[in-house]
Design an enzyme around this catalytic site. Structure first.
Site, PDB file in Angstrom:
ATOM      1  N   ARG A  98       0.822  -1.217   0.000  1.00  0.00           N
ATOM      2  CA  ARG A  98       0.000   0.000   0.000  1.00  0.00           C
ATOM      3  C   ARG A  98       0.856   1.267   0.000  1.00  0.00           C
ATOM      4  O   ARG A  98       0.480   2.274   0.612  1.00  0.00           O
ATOM      5  CB  ARG A  98      -0.937   0.025   1.220  1.00  0.00           C
ATOM      6  CG  ARG A  98      -2.014  -1.041   1.197  1.00  0.00           C
ATOM      7  CD  ARG A  98      -3.204  -0.562   0.378  1.00  0.00           C
ATOM      8  NE  ARG A  98      -4.306  -1.485   0.443  1.00  0.00           N
ATOM      9  CZ  ARG A  98      -5.434  -1.266   1.139  1.00  0.00           C
ATOM     10  NH1 ARG A  98      -5.601  -0.160   1.808  1.00  0.00           N
ATOM     11  NH2 ARG A  98      -6.376  -2.148   1.130  1.00  0.00           N
TER      12      ARG A  98
ATOM     13  N   ARG B 220      -2.847   7.118   1.280  1.00  0.00           N
ATOM     14  CA  ARG B 220      -3.275   8.322   1.989  1.00  0.00           C
ATOM     15  C   ARG B 220      -2.256   8.925   2.935  1.00  0.00           C
ATOM     16  O   ARG B 220      -2.395  10.065   3.353  1.00  0.00           O
ATOM     17  CB  ARG B 220      -4.564   8.014   2.764  1.00  0.00           C
ATOM     18  CG  ARG B 220      -5.760   7.909   1.854  1.00  0.00           C
ATOM     19  CD  ARG B 220      -6.909   7.268   2.564  1.00  0.00           C
ATOM     20  NE  ARG B 220      -6.580   5.882   2.874  1.00  0.00           N
ATOM     21  CZ  ARG B 220      -7.448   5.003   3.377  1.00  0.00           C
ATOM     22  NH1 ARG B 220      -8.668   5.380   3.666  1.00  0.00           N
ATOM     23  NH2 ARG B 220      -7.081   3.761   3.624  1.00  0.00           N
TER      24      ARG B 220
ATOM     25  N   ARG C 245      -6.014  12.688  -4.920  1.00  0.00           N
ATOM     26  CA  ARG C 245      -7.248  12.030  -4.473  1.00  0.00           C
ATOM     27  C   ARG C 245      -8.346  13.048  -4.124  1.00  0.00           C
ATOM     28  O   ARG C 245      -9.534  12.717  -4.208  1.00  0.00           O
ATOM     29  CB  ARG C 245      -6.876  11.162  -3.269  1.00  0.00           C
ATOM     30  CG  ARG C 245      -7.968  10.429  -2.584  1.00  0.00           C
ATOM     31  CD  ARG C 245      -8.549   9.294  -3.399  1.00  0.00           C
ATOM     32  NE  ARG C 245      -9.495   8.600  -2.556  1.00  0.00           N
ATOM     33  CZ  ARG C 245     -10.696   9.059  -2.243  1.00  0.00           C
ATOM     34  NH1 ARG C 245     -11.114  10.209  -2.745  1.00  0.00           N
ATOM     35  NH2 ARG C 245     -11.489   8.379  -1.436  1.00  0.00           N
TER      36      ARG C 245
ATOM     37  N   ASP D 251      -7.003  -1.827  -7.256  1.00  0.00           N
ATOM     38  CA  ASP D 251      -7.575  -2.502  -6.094  1.00  0.00           C
ATOM     39  C   ASP D 251      -7.923  -3.934  -6.464  1.00  0.00           C
ATOM     40  O   ASP D 251      -8.222  -4.213  -7.632  1.00  0.00           O
ATOM     41  CB  ASP D 251      -8.830  -1.780  -5.592  1.00  0.00           C
ATOM     42  CG  ASP D 251      -9.182  -2.239  -4.190  1.00  0.00           C
ATOM     43  OD1 ASP D 251      -8.610  -1.699  -3.231  1.00  0.00           O
ATOM     44  OD2 ASP D 251      -9.986  -3.174  -4.051  1.00  0.00           O
TER      45      ASP D 251
ATOM     46  N   TYR E 119     -15.461 -11.088  -0.178  1.00  0.00           N
ATOM     47  CA  TYR E 119     -16.094  -9.796  -0.489  1.00  0.00           C
ATOM     48  C   TYR E 119     -17.373  -9.992  -1.292  1.00  0.00           C
ATOM     49  O   TYR E 119     -18.374  -9.308  -1.082  1.00  0.00           O
ATOM     50  CB  TYR E 119     -15.117  -8.884  -1.243  1.00  0.00           C
ATOM     51  CG  TYR E 119     -14.067  -8.290  -0.336  1.00  0.00           C
ATOM     52  CD1 TYR E 119     -14.369  -7.220   0.505  1.00  0.00           C
ATOM     53  CD2 TYR E 119     -12.779  -8.802  -0.287  1.00  0.00           C
ATOM     54  CE1 TYR E 119     -13.418  -6.687   1.367  1.00  0.00           C
ATOM     55  CE2 TYR E 119     -11.815  -8.277   0.570  1.00  0.00           C
ATOM     56  CZ  TYR E 119     -12.150  -7.224   1.393  1.00  0.00           C
ATOM     57  OH  TYR E 119     -11.206  -6.709   2.243  1.00  0.00           O
TER      58      TYR E 119
END
Ligand code: CP3
Length: 340
Positions: free
Chosen positions: A23, A27, A36, A72, A147
């Site tokens: 990752r 962020r 973003r 993703d 998921y």
């Protein structure tokens, strides 16, 4: 191209230990936040120029030895026929979760080149710009199934396990469809130019070893068999340190190690059959510089007998992480490993 990472994956000697962070585009970087702030997460994934830009950010800012495509694991689930959303509070949401034979039957085969053209387009931009290798990735079938069946993140995975235990044939047919999609999706990334692939099995650790062997591993083995010898394959079963010998049976060239096991013990479980990637607790990056250096050194020492070692965190870097500490970690790996 700096091929230190690829050499370590193949178990060849390197001048220093290559390093990246799961990752690593994200962020915690103000530069990512800036991009973003203008687009939502899915738009960012689907816009090749922007995806390429944020993929390159950590290579330049941290000095890591490899880039990972910004995307993703849920991207290929949309063309299979599910509606995907990312909510700020709940994370990923998949509408109309798969709970019946009819729902499984409705899932479509994907043709990644036509269905998700932005993935290959971003890879082609990156290959022309990067001086380090590029990793492509997918979710493992079991993790993607959780998921799709739960409709998002989950705590106890009751719907997934109910299907596994009460309707094993239905679960198997879903896993076969996901496996075919993953193979197609990874092949498209390889055709577009990625130098290695990583398969993220983020929820494999909720399975008992017996169930991992029965419901998760065979599908991973089928995927890896397709790509063996083409590009290095990394398989990361998060929370899987109690099952490492089984994880080695996946056929991967490199096995991801989380922080719940001592690196030396992990290396011994790998039995010199595969290289290792890991295994710093991401929260160590909230500690002092001395602590970071000390823990980096411990892991480098623990990995001395490894067939190959790619330094990484034991899971994704957290959004609250101070950037300077991530840089200090990368610098420590390079400095401490090159004087051995
Ligand atoms: O490593 C990288 O830098 C490449 C990018 C990458 C992302 N997701 C970007 C992302 C990769 C490799 C992933 C994989 C992924 N996605 C996994 C497997 C790895 C793991 O963490 O176990 C999983 C389980 C997902 C599903 C997913 N995507 C969740 C659960 C969430 C919400 C949690 C969160 O971190 O917000 C996401 C969103 C996501 N994927 C973000 C990023 C940068 C945050 C989106 C944002 O910018 O708001």
């Amino acid at each position: 191209m700096n091929d230190t990472f690829l050499k370590a994956c193949r178990g060849e000697k390197t001048d220093y230990t290559p390093v990246w962070l799961m990752r690593q585009a994200g962020r915690y970087l103000p530069e990512y936040q800036k991009v973003r702030s203008k687009v939502d997460f899915l738009t960012l994934c689907k816009t090749p120029e922007l995806a390429a830009e944020v993929t390159i950010q950590p290579v330049e800012i941290l000095g890591v030895d490899v880039a990972i495509l910004f995307s993703d694991i849920l991207i290929p689930v949309e063309p299979m026929g599910m509606k995907l959303e990312f909510s700020e509070s709940k994370g990923p949401v998949l509408h109309d979760p798969i709970r019946s034979a009819e729902a499984v039957a409705r899932l479509r085969e994907i043709r990644a080149e036509a269905d998700v053209p932005f993935v290959a387009d971003a890879i082609k931009l990156l290959v022309s710009r990067l001086k380090v290798p590029l990793i492509g990735f997918s979710g493992a079938p079991f993790t993607l199934a959780t998921y799709m069946i739960e409709g998002g993140s989950s705590k106890n995975f009751i719907n997934t396990k109910r299907m596994m235990y009460a309707e094993p044939e239905l679960f198997a047919s879903l896993m076969d469809k996901i496996t075919a999609a993953v193979i197609n999706y990874l092949q498209a990334q390889i055709d577009a130019g990625v130098n290695a692939i990583q398969i993220f099995d983020s929820w494999a650790g909720v399975l008992s070893p017996l169930d991992f062997d029965r419901f998760a591993l065979p599908y991973v083995q089928k995927i890896i068999a397709q790509f063996k010898g083409k590009v290095p394959v990394i398989y990361f079963a998060f929370n899987g340190s109690a099952m490492l010998r089984r994880v080695v049976n996946s056929g991967a060239d490199v096995v991801g190690i989380d922080w719940r096991i001592d690196m030396k013990e992990a290396i011994s479980a790998l039995d010199n059959k595969v290289a290792a990637q890991g295994n710093l607790d991401p929260c160590i990056l909230f500690g002092t510089r001395e602590l970071i250096k000390d823990r980096v050194e411990q892991i480098l020492n623990g990995a001395k007998g490894a067939k190959g070692h790619v330094f990484n965190l034991g899971h994704g870097i957290l959004p609250e992480t101070p950037v300077d500490n991530a840089i200090a970690m990368v610098d420590a790996v390079h400095a401490l490993s090159s004087r051995r």
